[in-house]
Scaffold this motif. Structure first.
Motif, PDB file in Angstrom:
ATOM      1  N   TYR A   1       0.827  -1.207   0.000  1.00 43.23           N
ATOM      2  CA  TYR A   1       0.000   0.000   0.000  1.00 43.23           C
ATOM      3  C   TYR A   1       0.863   1.259   0.000  1.00 43.23           C
ATOM      4  N   LEU A   2       1.927   1.266   0.786  1.00 48.25           N
ATOM      5  CA  LEU A   2       2.781   2.452   0.869  1.00 48.25           C
ATOM      6  C   LEU A   2       3.503   2.722  -0.449  1.00 48.25           C
ATOM      7  N   LEU A   3       3.673   1.698  -1.265  1.00 51.52           N
ATOM      8  CA  LEU A   3       4.333   1.880  -2.563  1.00 51.52           C
ATOM      9  C   LEU A   3       3.334   2.026  -3.708  1.00 51.52           C
ATOM     10  N   SER A   4       2.064   2.114  -3.397  1.00 51.58           N
ATOM     11  CA  SER A   4       1.032   2.134  -4.425  1.00 51.58           C
ATOM     12  C   SER A   4       0.850   3.539  -5.000  1.00 51.58           C
ATOM     13  N   VAL A   5       0.116   3.603  -6.110  1.00 53.20           N
ATOM     14  CA  VAL A   5      -0.198   4.880  -6.745  1.00 53.20           C
ATOM     15  C   VAL A   5      -1.132   5.708  -5.860  1.00 53.20           C
ATOM     16  N   ASP A   6      -2.039   5.053  -5.153  1.00 55.78           N
ATOM     17  CA  ASP A   6      -2.944   5.785  -4.254  1.00 55.78           C
ATOM     18  C   ASP A   6      -2.168   6.528  -3.180  1.00 55.78           C
ATOM     19  N   MET A   7      -1.157   5.854  -2.629  1.00 61.86           N
ATOM     20  CA  MET A   7      -0.334   6.509  -1.616  1.00 61.86           C
ATOM     21  C   MET A   7       0.427   7.680  -2.227  1.00 61.86           C
ATOM     22  N   LEU A   8       0.927   7.493  -3.436  1.00 62.54           N
ATOM     23  CA  LEU A   8       1.660   8.565  -4.116  1.00 62.54           C
ATOM     24  C   LEU A   8       0.762   9.772  -4.340  1.00 62.54           C
ATOM     25  N   LYS A   9      -0.502   9.545  -4.718  1.00 62.45           N
ATOM     26  CA  LYS A   9      -1.425  10.659  -4.934  1.00 62.45           C
ATOM     27  C   LYS A   9      -1.666  11.438  -3.644  1.00 62.45           C
TER      28      LYS A   9
ATOM     29  N   LEU B   1       0.459  11.666  -1.112  1.00 65.37           N
ATOM     30  CA  LEU B   1       1.696  12.396  -0.829  1.00 65.37           C
ATOM     31  C   LEU B   1       1.794  13.653  -1.694  1.00 65.37           C
ATOM     32  N   ASP B   2       1.451  13.516  -2.965  1.00 70.56           N
ATOM     33  CA  ASP B   2       1.534  14.661  -3.864  1.00 70.56           C
ATOM     34  C   ASP B   2       0.521  15.732  -3.483  1.00 70.56           C
ATOM     35  N   ALA B   3      -0.670  15.303  -3.064  1.00 71.31           N
ATOM     36  CA  ALA B   3      -1.696  16.277  -2.693  1.00 71.31           C
ATOM     37  C   ALA B   3      -1.302  17.070  -1.455  1.00 71.31           C
ATOM     38  N   GLU B   4      -0.610  16.451  -0.519  1.00 73.38           N
ATOM     39  CA  GLU B   4      -0.262  17.143   0.731  1.00 73.38           C
ATOM     40  C   GLU B   4       1.104  17.806   0.672  1.00 73.38           C
ATOM     41  N   LEU B   5       2.075  17.193  -0.007  1.00 76.01           N
ATOM     42  CA  LEU B   5       3.451  17.691   0.017  1.00 76.01           C
ATOM     43  C   LEU B   5       3.904  18.275  -1.311  1.00 76.01           C
ATOM     44  N   ASN B   6       3.042  18.238  -2.336  1.00 72.75           N
ATOM     45  CA  ASN B   6       3.426  18.706  -3.670  1.00 72.75           C
ATOM     46  C   ASN B   6       4.709  18.006  -4.122  1.00 72.75           C
ATOM     47  N   LEU B   7       4.657  16.684  -4.061  1.00 78.92           N
ATOM     48  CA  LEU B   7       5.849  15.880  -4.317  1.00 78.92           C
ATOM     49  C   LEU B   7       6.310  15.978  -5.768  1.00 78.92           C
TER      50      LEU B   7
ATOM     51  N   MET C   1       1.587  10.183 -14.614  1.00 77.33           N
ATOM     52  CA  MET C   1       1.512   9.388 -13.398  1.00 77.33           C
ATOM     53  C   MET C   1       2.402   8.149 -13.474  1.00 77.33           C
ATOM     54  N   GLU C   2       2.504   7.518 -14.634  1.00 76.12           N
ATOM     55  CA  GLU C   2       3.329   6.316 -14.740  1.00 76.12           C
ATOM     56  C   GLU C   2       4.785   6.628 -14.458  1.00 76.12           C
ATOM     57  N   TRP C   3       5.289   7.697 -15.089  1.00 80.01           N
ATOM     58  CA  TRP C   3       6.684   8.080 -14.860  1.00 80.01           C
ATOM     59  C   TRP C   3       6.870   8.590 -13.432  1.00 80.01           C
ATOM     60  N   PHE C   4       5.900   9.322 -12.937  1.00 79.85           N
ATOM     61  CA  PHE C   4       5.963   9.832 -11.563  1.00 79.85           C
ATOM     62  C   PHE C   4       6.045   8.676 -10.559  1.00 79.85           C
ATOM     63  N   HIS C   5       5.235   7.653 -10.767  1.00 80.41           N
ATOM     64  CA  HIS C   5       5.260   6.502  -9.858  1.00 80.41           C
ATOM     65  C   HIS C   5       6.580   5.751  -9.953  1.00 80.41           C
ATOM     66  N   ARG C   6       7.133   5.626 -11.158  1.00 85.54           N
ATOM     67  CA  ARG C   6       8.432   4.968 -11.313  1.00 85.54           C
ATOM     68  C   ARG C   6       9.522   5.761 -10.590  1.00 85.54           C
ATOM     69  N   HIS C   7       9.467   7.074 -10.711  1.00 80.59           N
ATOM     70  CA  HIS C   7      10.455   7.906 -10.009  1.00 80.59           C
ATOM     71  C   HIS C   7      10.266   7.803  -8.496  1.00 80.59           C
ATOM     72  N   TYR C   8       9.016   7.735  -8.064  1.00 77.79           N
ATOM     73  CA  TYR C   8       8.719   7.583  -6.631  1.00 77.79           C
ATOM     74  C   TYR C   8       9.306   6.284  -6.083  1.00 77.79           C
ATOM     75  N   LEU C   9       9.194   5.195  -6.824  1.00 80.01           N
ATOM     76  CA  LEU C   9       9.751   3.913  -6.386  1.00 80.01           C
ATOM     77  C   LEU C   9      11.270   3.953  -6.314  1.00 80.01           C
TER      78      LEU C   9
ATOM     79  N   ASP D   1       7.258  10.570   7.477  1.00 80.93           N
ATOM     80  CA  ASP D   1       6.243  10.736   8.522  1.00 80.93           C
ATOM     81  C   ASP D   1       4.843  10.475   7.976  1.00 80.93           C
ATOM     82  N   MET D   2       4.564  10.957   6.781  1.00 79.85           N
ATOM     83  CA  MET D   2       3.237  10.727   6.197  1.00 79.85           C
ATOM     84  C   MET D   2       3.049   9.254   5.842  1.00 79.85           C
ATOM     85  N   LEU D   3       4.102   8.588   5.410  1.00 79.81           N
ATOM     86  CA  LEU D   3       4.010   7.155   5.132  1.00 79.81           C
ATOM     87  C   LEU D   3       3.644   6.384   6.399  1.00 79.81           C
ATOM     88  N   VAL D   4       4.248   6.757   7.520  1.00 80.28           N
ATOM     89  CA  VAL D   4       3.950   6.087   8.783  1.00 80.28           C
ATOM     90  C   VAL D   4       2.500   6.361   9.195  1.00 80.28           C
TER      91      VAL D   4
END
Length: 385
Positions: free
Chosen positions: A98-106, A108-114, A134-142, A173-176
């Motif tokens: 879940y922490l590595l999912s696209v939903d989690m990334l969204k 993070l981006d909404a709160e931290l402007n990742l 989003m595909e490239w963003f998620h790959r970079h996030y991983l 911190d947000m992941l936790v």
């Protein structure tokens, strides 16, 4: 093929042989490749040492435990060997996914402007994120967030990289926090589903018990009997007393002198009493059993059936209530809690990229390629000679 075409092909072959025999590969190609390799290694080394942007790493460690404090087993040697008691590997891996999912990334981006942070044009052009889909963003996030599961300790280790130490800690911190919320949400949903199912069963059992009780009460009101069984027992007692009285009268009648006339007042009185008792016994027995079916034994059989149904549904209702209370306790005990073993750290020094290590590896790799090219060059020269 014409003679002119054959001459052209032969000319090209002769020219290639001439290049090969004069050492064109060794004098031109290999030196160029070696120079390009050295230049590339030096440029890569310069990038690692001078150009690559600093990245700070924030680390956190969490563990998932079940809130089973009611009947927690005493830890023994087998638990210590298997790892920490109460840790579920599947739950840890579920949280990791879940922490590595696209939903989690969204989130993070909404709160931290990742996306803006990773795509900052003020960073070096190799490490920053170029595309914003989003595909490239998620790959970079991983590539910037690592979540590893320690199978021996049963701990989930979170590492988040960012160009600023505060941003790296904010990500970790947000992941936790989101991980804890997600696991609690799943646990509550499962517990609520279980409790809802048991509540439905309790309602059904209660309805059946009420209906059975109402049928029994309606039957009692219709027959005007509180308990047909008690009435039957009282009739049996009455019949037994009447039969006892009849036996006494028969004994008295038999004890009279044989020479008495049949119309003697004592004999007539005893016989009349016997006849009255016999009639009463027959009447009482008729209340218990009669071929017409309108008797107490039929009523008692119907009453016992209704009473047994009411008792059975009452037992089911009690069992459902017990299961509901036990289910609520078990649901509370089986809820999973994310315990933070290490809060997200605030890095004081950029741990990424590892400049010296990467520079040394790059130079060694470049020198190895140069050695291979020199070896190939010597082999070609030997064949030319």
């Amino acid at each position: 093929m014409t003679a002119t075409q054959n001459d052209a092909v032969n000319t090209r072959v002769d020219r290639f042989r001439a290049y090969f025999q004069t050492g064109w590969l060794s004098t031109r190609l290999f030196p160029r490749l070696i120079r390009l390799t050295l230049i590339g290694a030096l440029l890569a080394t310069a990038y690692w040492l001078l150009v690559a942007s600093d990245r700070y790493v924030s680390e956190a460690s969490v563990i998932i435990r079940k809130t089973d404090s009611v009947a927690a087993p005493t830890p023994d040697l087998s638990m210590l060997i298997a790892g920490i008691a109460g840790v579920n590997r599947n739950d840890q891996l579920l949280l990791r996914e879940y922490l590595l999912s696209v939903d989690m990334l969204k989130k993070l981006d909404a709160e931290l402007n990742l996306k803006a942070h990773y795509g900052d044009w003020g960073r070096d052009w190799i490490s920053r994120m170029w595309l914003t889909d989003m595909e490239w963003f998620h790959r970079h996030y991983l590539s910037r967030v690592a979540i590893e599961y320690d199978d021996y300790a049963g701990v989930l280790r979170i590492k988040a990289q960012a160009y600023e130490s505060k941003m790296a800690r904010a990500i970790a911190d947000m992941l936790v926090r989101e991980g804890e919320r997600y696991m609690n949400q799943i646990g509550h949903e499962l517990a609520q589903t279980q409790v809802n199912f048991l509540t439905t069963q309790v309602d059904l059992a209660q309805l059946r018990f009420q209906q059975a009780s109402q049928r029994l009460l309606a039957f009692q009101n219709k027959k005007g009997l509180l308990s047909p069984q008690a009435t039957a027992e009282s009739l049996n007692v009455l019949i037994a007393k009447l039969e006892e009285q009849r036996a006494q009268l028969q004994t008295q009648l038999a004890s009279l002198p044989k020479n008495l006339d049949r119309d003697h007042p004592n004999i007539v009185m005893l016989r009349q009493s016997l006849a009255a008792i016999d009639r009463q016994i027959e009447e009482e027995k008729a209340k218990l059993a009669n071929p017409t079916g309108k008797t107490l034994n039929i009523t008692m059989e119907e009453f016992q059936r209704l009473q047994m149904e009411a008792t059975f549904t009452q037992d089911l209702y009690k069992a459902a209530l017990t299961a509901l209370e036990k289910g609520r306790i078990d649901a509370t005990r089986m809820l999973e809690k994310v315990s933070v073993l290490q809060t997200p750290t605030l890095a004081e020094y950029p741990m990424e990229p590892r400049r010296i290590y990467n520079a040394v590896i790059t130079l060694l790799f470049g020198l190895m390629l140069v050695g291979i090219l020199k070896l190939l060059e010597s082999i070609v020269l030997d064949h030319v000679d």
